[in-house]
Enzyme design. Sequence first.
Site, PDB file in Angstrom:
ATOM      1  N   TYR A 158       1.296  -1.077  -0.279  1.00 31.68           N
ATOM      2  CA  TYR A 158      -0.157   0.221   0.406  1.00 31.68           C
ATOM      3  C   TYR A 158       1.045   1.073  -0.165  1.00 31.68           C
ATOM      4  CZ  TYR A 158      -3.953  -3.654   0.963  1.00 31.68           C
ATOM      5  OH  TYR A 158      -4.467  -4.301   0.826  1.00 31.68           O
ATOM      6  N   ALA A 209      -6.776 -13.341  12.216  1.00 31.50           N
ATOM      7  CA  ALA A 209      -7.830 -12.728  12.074  1.00 31.50           C
ATOM      8  C   ALA A 209      -8.431 -14.054  11.920  1.00 31.50           C
ATOM      9  CB  ALA A 209      -7.208 -12.689  10.492  1.00 31.50           C
ATOM     10  N   ARG A 210      -8.162 -15.392  10.623  1.00 38.06           N
ATOM     11  CA  ARG A 210      -8.688 -16.081  10.037  1.00 38.06           C
ATOM     12  C   ARG A 210      -9.318 -16.692  11.724  1.00 38.06           C
ATOM     13  NH1 ARG A 210      -5.243 -17.966   5.387  1.00 38.06           N
ATOM     14  NH2 ARG A 210      -3.420 -17.441   6.392  1.00 38.06           N
TER      15      ARG A 210
END
Length: 407
Positions: A168, A346-347
């Site tokens: 990013y 997260a997952r």
Amino acid sequence: MSDLFTPYKLGPLTLRNRTIRSAAFESMGKDFGPTQQLKDYHVSVARGGVGMTTVAYASVNRSGVSFNKQLWLRPEIVPGLRDMTDAIHAEGAAAGIQIGHCGNMTHWSTAGCFPVGASTGFNLYSPTFVRGMRRSECAAFAKDFGQAVRTAHEAGFDSVEVHAGHGYLISQFLSPYTNHRRDEYGGSLQNRMRFMRMCLEEVLEAAARCGMAVLVKHNMEDGFKRGIQIPESLEIAREIERLGAHGIVLTSGFVSKAPMAVMRGRIPTKTMSHYMPWSSWPQKIVISLFGSRMIRQYDFEECYFLENARKFRAELKCPLVYVGGLVSREGIERVLGAGFELVQMARALVNDPAFVNKLRDGDMTTRSGCDHRDYCMARMYSVDMQCCHNCKEPIPEKIWRELAKIK
């Protein structure tokens, strides 16, 4: 004795334990603002026992948004965010928000302008032409990072995580793969760090005034030859530490070049194509036919970043947050035992928001039900982030067939 369920002081913020919900994109916003679904998910994670839950990828200005479901951090959405942070705090967790800018991965339709990045070029991932940022824009964007911190404080957040990885905008300045500038922002590593330094100085000054903690998400390596490698990355991490960040989140990968280096696993490309809208029909067809060849696949293993992360632990004194493939109590203990102060997941929390409470109440063999077939990621940018094991809508049989092959 395990440190997992002991409090930890991260700068001015004290967390009730060492777990953080990492800032994986939920894709649950609407019109660049929060929704009831986004609130409900983070509240469920807070209720599930994490020390802090992090709202993903809020852009510091309009030009940095890639999706309508992504947050644009601005005064108009403060009431909705405050409603969410109040509910998170009521469950005993801290509330963090990740701030950043998508750079060359934006689109005119969402950013409201011609996409900008470190350098002029074409981003095949979007796909879109990109204009290199002007010097005056570099200074203005850095100010936007500082303003984003003040807005986050008004919205009730306890912490900000500056996204300086994954390809990013800040990462685009840091990486020689995307930074081809010939001014003071390009060339040497010191020059390529200049934009990051400007942004972090603004963030840290604003955070100090607001009493907020600051984390920085940083690439240990980009994941390919022409990107950042570990020696340069260590120099960048030392600069982040020198500037005074309260902690560094160690990650790797470049979304537009090596996306699965970030998350690992074998992403179901036909599932990804299925959920893409027909308005993106060229990408939909290409991903369906050639996705498995275009996207480099990685086998999943628990703690997949740990070997590289140890190199940073040996060189840095500041708190380090480990993220990458944590699905069991054993894996978390291995990371904490290696000297990392905090862990992000997260997952495992998409599969089960109450995973942390189950770790607390279980034994050392407690393991997440996530089997890393990555259905959640295949639909993440098109619909929302949901696990195939508890999806709220029927999943077509053809998708189950593809997932069965991955398992």
